[in-house]
Design an enzyme around this catalytic site. Structure first.
Site, PDB file in Angstrom:
ATOM      1  N   HIS A   1      19.331  69.026  32.142  1.00 55.23           N
ATOM      2  CA  HIS A   1      18.737  67.768  31.707  1.00 55.23           C
ATOM      3  C   HIS A   1      17.361  67.649  32.379  1.00 55.23           C
ATOM      4  O   HIS A   1      16.389  67.308  31.734  1.00 55.23           O
ATOM      5  CB  HIS A   1      19.655  66.598  32.051  1.00 55.23           C
ATOM      6  CG  HIS A   1      19.244  65.331  31.376  1.00 55.23           C
ATOM      7  ND1 HIS A   1      19.058  65.252  30.019  1.00 55.23           N
ATOM      8  CD2 HIS A   1      18.945  64.105  31.860  1.00 55.23           C
ATOM      9  CE1 HIS A   1      18.670  64.028  29.703  1.00 55.23           C
ATOM     10  NE2 HIS A   1      18.584  63.312  30.801  1.00 55.23           N
TER      11      HIS A   1
ATOM     12  N   GLU B   1      21.910  66.376  39.372  1.00 55.18           N
ATOM     13  CA  GLU B   1      22.305  67.450  38.449  1.00 55.18           C
ATOM     14  C   GLU B   1      22.557  68.747  39.217  1.00 55.18           C
ATOM     15  O   GLU B   1      23.510  69.477  38.924  1.00 55.18           O
ATOM     16  CB  GLU B   1      21.212  67.664  37.388  1.00 55.18           C
ATOM     17  CG  GLU B   1      21.615  68.701  36.339  1.00 55.18           C
ATOM     18  CD  GLU B   1      20.699  68.717  35.125  1.00 55.18           C
ATOM     19  OE1 GLU B   1      19.612  68.108  35.170  1.00 55.18           O
ATOM     20  OE2 GLU B   1      21.090  69.342  34.117  1.00 55.18           O
TER      21      GLU B   1
ATOM     22  N   HIS C   1      10.012  64.877  27.645  1.00 60.60           N
ATOM     23  CA  HIS C   1      11.350  64.333  27.428  1.00 60.60           C
ATOM     24  C   HIS C   1      11.356  63.674  26.052  1.00 60.60           C
ATOM     25  O   HIS C   1      10.838  62.572  25.878  1.00 60.60           O
ATOM     26  CB  HIS C   1      11.685  63.330  28.527  1.00 60.60           C
ATOM     27  CG  HIS C   1      13.135  62.939  28.545  1.00 60.60           C
ATOM     28  ND1 HIS C   1      13.950  63.059  27.425  1.00 60.60           N
ATOM     29  CD2 HIS C   1      13.925  62.454  29.526  1.00 60.60           C
ATOM     30  CE1 HIS C   1      15.175  62.653  27.734  1.00 60.60           C
ATOM     31  NE2 HIS C   1      15.183  62.285  29.001  1.00 60.60           N
TER      32      HIS C   1
ATOM     33  N   PHE D   1      20.708  57.427  30.133  1.00 58.95           N
ATOM     34  CA  PHE D   1      20.802  56.029  30.516  1.00 58.95           C
ATOM     35  C   PHE D   1      22.038  55.456  29.825  1.00 58.95           C
ATOM     36  O   PHE D   1      22.362  55.814  28.694  1.00 58.95           O
ATOM     37  CB  PHE D   1      19.572  55.253  30.035  1.00 58.95           C
ATOM     38  CG  PHE D   1      18.367  55.382  30.923  1.00 58.95           C
ATOM     39  CD1 PHE D   1      18.377  56.173  32.051  1.00 58.95           C
ATOM     40  CD2 PHE D   1      17.205  54.687  30.624  1.00 58.95           C
ATOM     41  CE1 PHE D   1      17.265  56.277  32.872  1.00 58.95           C
ATOM     42  CE2 PHE D   1      16.086  54.782  31.430  1.00 58.95           C
ATOM     43  CZ  PHE D   1      16.119  55.581  32.554  1.00 58.95           C
TER      44      PHE D   1
ATOM     45  N   CYS E   1      19.108  59.471  25.995  1.00 59.84           N
ATOM     46  CA  CYS E   1      18.698  60.866  26.176  1.00 59.84           C
ATOM     47  C   CYS E   1      19.794  61.866  25.841  1.00 59.84           C
ATOM     48  O   CYS E   1      19.559  63.078  25.885  1.00 59.84           O
ATOM     49  CB  CYS E   1      18.234  61.061  27.613  1.00 59.84           C
ATOM     50  SG  CYS E   1      17.204  59.712  28.171  1.00 59.84           S
TER      51      CYS E   1
ATOM     52  N   LYS F   1      11.843  70.466  29.634  1.00 61.25           N
ATOM     53  CA  LYS F   1      11.081  69.213  29.517  1.00 61.25           C
ATOM     54  C   LYS F   1       9.706  69.349  30.157  1.00 61.25           C
ATOM     55  O   LYS F   1       8.782  68.610  29.823  1.00 61.25           O
ATOM     56  CB  LYS F   1      11.847  68.052  30.169  1.00 61.25           C
ATOM     57  CG  LYS F   1      13.077  67.612  29.372  1.00 61.25           C
ATOM     58  CD  LYS F   1      13.767  66.415  29.999  1.00 61.25           C
ATOM     59  CE  LYS F   1      14.947  65.936  29.170  1.00 61.25           C
ATOM     60  NZ  LYS F   1      16.120  66.823  29.248  1.00 61.25           N
TER      61      LYS F   1
END
Lengths: 93, 401
Positions: B293, B304, B330, B389, B161, B325
């Site tokens: 994010h 976050e 995403h 990830f 990502c 998003k």
């Protein structure tokens, strides 16, 4: 009397946690057994494969409203309910 | 060091094709999320996504070339063409001094899915002969390079990502350092197929019903697809050839949690944000907008928020933070590039994109998340977060120009 489902679920959790099924107690949490979030999804996958069921678990569901993973015993009960055909919402109550 | 500006932007995503139309959709708080449409979707448990519909590649590309273009390459080419046109460039002005970096997580995932289906499900004994050059992750930058004569550095970067932010950040560093004069950079992703979604489903982090970042009722991420490609060059070169800078990239940082493969780490996220500010010579008080994010997973949004609060201190109460998003989904390896459009909208147009689907406050996500409706604001500086990830974090800092 312990059900066959009970023994099979314990065996799955024990295998993922690298323990013996006899070492597991109903009140143990997955955390105590050293299983992290990925260990948990592996347990759920193994349960689905073993019993040919679909487990309604979402890692983002903080209340675990659909599938109780709060302890070994809770998981056994949740699987037994799924096997008996009860709806996930019934399992919440 | 040389100043680096963006002189062209292009994007295609579930909201729209084109940066202008994407901005309009973001400003209107529109959702690109709906029922997924592809073979075997009925065998999925999660059947929603931010999918691009009605793209018709056969009307866009030469049939001979299309055989080599997976959807992620097609999206990259469409976005690259838009960016180059806006920059006023037909080709790289000095090919050996211009290059291309594209972020992608899945590369030609749809091509691989189709080939596996042919040999495993349909029992065929052969797959399309161009399967390998079509599915390779560096196909998108390669075809951009061929199309626009980019003979300098070129590669694909794959950090899940964070791929787009790494691509744009590395391109920025290359231009800033003088290694190159210009770059096409961004990301492209097209993983919305049965195999791709089935794999994601198993991780149990997807929402079955919607993307609600920072909201107390959030229950996971929703997959998207698309691309964003940007023209990066020096401010001096842009002005010399009469191009209009859209924004200046002023800082970039990247690091690694080096801990859990999927769980985000608050300390490294905070360190990435702090280092991007430092690289940009930017104080937290200057930042008017953070494109978060904001995946709408339970863990990301909480961590976050804590990371932003840790770095920003009291300034965290005065910065707008939204997760777009909620609208474009995403887009995984392309997400930072699509989200850069929202950053440009804040800097250029003074419009902050909202976090839509926001239902109820979560005390662990107590930032100004610009709930549900866009907001007008004078924004001089922005950050764009990506926490992937693998534990790879990449944060971009930009200023209005």
């Amino acid at each position: 009397m312990r059900s066959q489902v009970h023994d099979q679920v314990l065996s799955i959790i024990a295998r993922e946690a690298h323990r013996e099924p006899a070492d597991l107690r109903a009140d143990m949490t997955l955390e105590e057994l050293g299983l992290d979030s990925l260990g948990l999804v592996e347990v759920i996958f193994a349960i689905e494969e073993q019993f040919d069921i679909s487990v309604p678990f979402n890692a983002n569901d903080m209340a675990q409203a659909q599938f109780d993973i709060s302890s070994v015993g809770a998981i056994v009960r949740a699987v037994e309910r799924l096997m008996s055909g009860e709806s996930p919402s019934a399992a919440v109550a | 060091m040389r100043r680096v500006v963006i002189t062209g932007a292009g994007s295609i995503n579930a909201l729209a094709e084109g940066v202008g139309a994407t901005k309009t959709a973001l400003a209107a708080g529109r959702s690109g999320i709906g029922a997924l449409q592809f073979p075997d979707v009925e065998r999925l448990n999660v059947r929603i996504g931010a999918q691009i519909h009605g793209f018709a590649p056969q009307d866009r590309f030469d049939p001979g070339k299309l055989a080599l273009y997976d959807a992620f390459t097609q999206y990259a080419l469409v976005s690259g063409a838009e960016a180059m046109a806006q920059a006023g460039l037909e080709n790289a002005p000095d090919p050996a001094r211009w290059g291309c970096i594209i972020g992608t997580a899945g590369g030609g995932h749809g091509t691989a899915n189709d080939a596996y289906r042919a040999v495993y499900a349909q029992g065929k004994t052969r797959v399309h002969p161009l399967t390998v050059p079509k599915l390779m992750a560096n196909a998108a930058p390669a075809h951009l390079a061929i199309r626009f004569h980019l003979q300098g550095p070129g590669f694909a970067v794959s950090t899940a990502c964070a791929s787009s932010n790494h691509a744009i950040g590395l391109a920025f560093q290359m231009v800033r350092s003088g290694m190159v004069d210009g770059m096409l950079a961004g990301g492209a992703e097209a993983m919305l197929n049965f195999g791709g979604l089935k794999a994601w489903e198993g991780l149990r982090v997807m929402s079955p019903d919607g993307c609600r970042p920072f909201s107390a009722d959030r229950n996971g991420m929703v997959q998207g697809e698309g691309a964003g490609v940007f023209v990066l060059e020096t401010l001096d070169a842009a002005l010399a050839r009469g191009a209009t800078p859209l924004a200046e990239i002023t800082g970039f940082s990247m690091n690694c949690d080096a801990s859990d493969i999927v769980m985000p780490d608050q300390d490294s996220a905070a360190r990435a944000i702090a280092e991007a500010l430092k690289d940009a010579g930017m104080a937290p008080e200057e930042v008017g907008y953070i494109n978060a994010h904001g995946t709408a997973t339970a863990a990301n949004d909480r961590i976050e928020t804590a990371a932003i609060r840790h770095v920003f201190g009291e300034a965290a109460d005065h910065v707008a933070v939204s997760s777009t998003k909620s609208m474009h989904g995403h887009c995984i390896g392309a997400t930072g590039a699509v989200e850069l459009v929202a950053c440009l909208m804040a800097l250029q147009d003074g419009v902050i994109a909202p976090t839509i689907n926001y239902g109820a406050p979560d005390p662990d996500c107590d930032l100004d998340v610009v709930p549900n409706e866009a907001r007008r604001a004078q924004v001089g500086a922005v950050l764009s977060n990506a926490f992937a990830f693998g534990g790879f974090n990449a944060v971009l800092a930009l200023r209005a120009i």
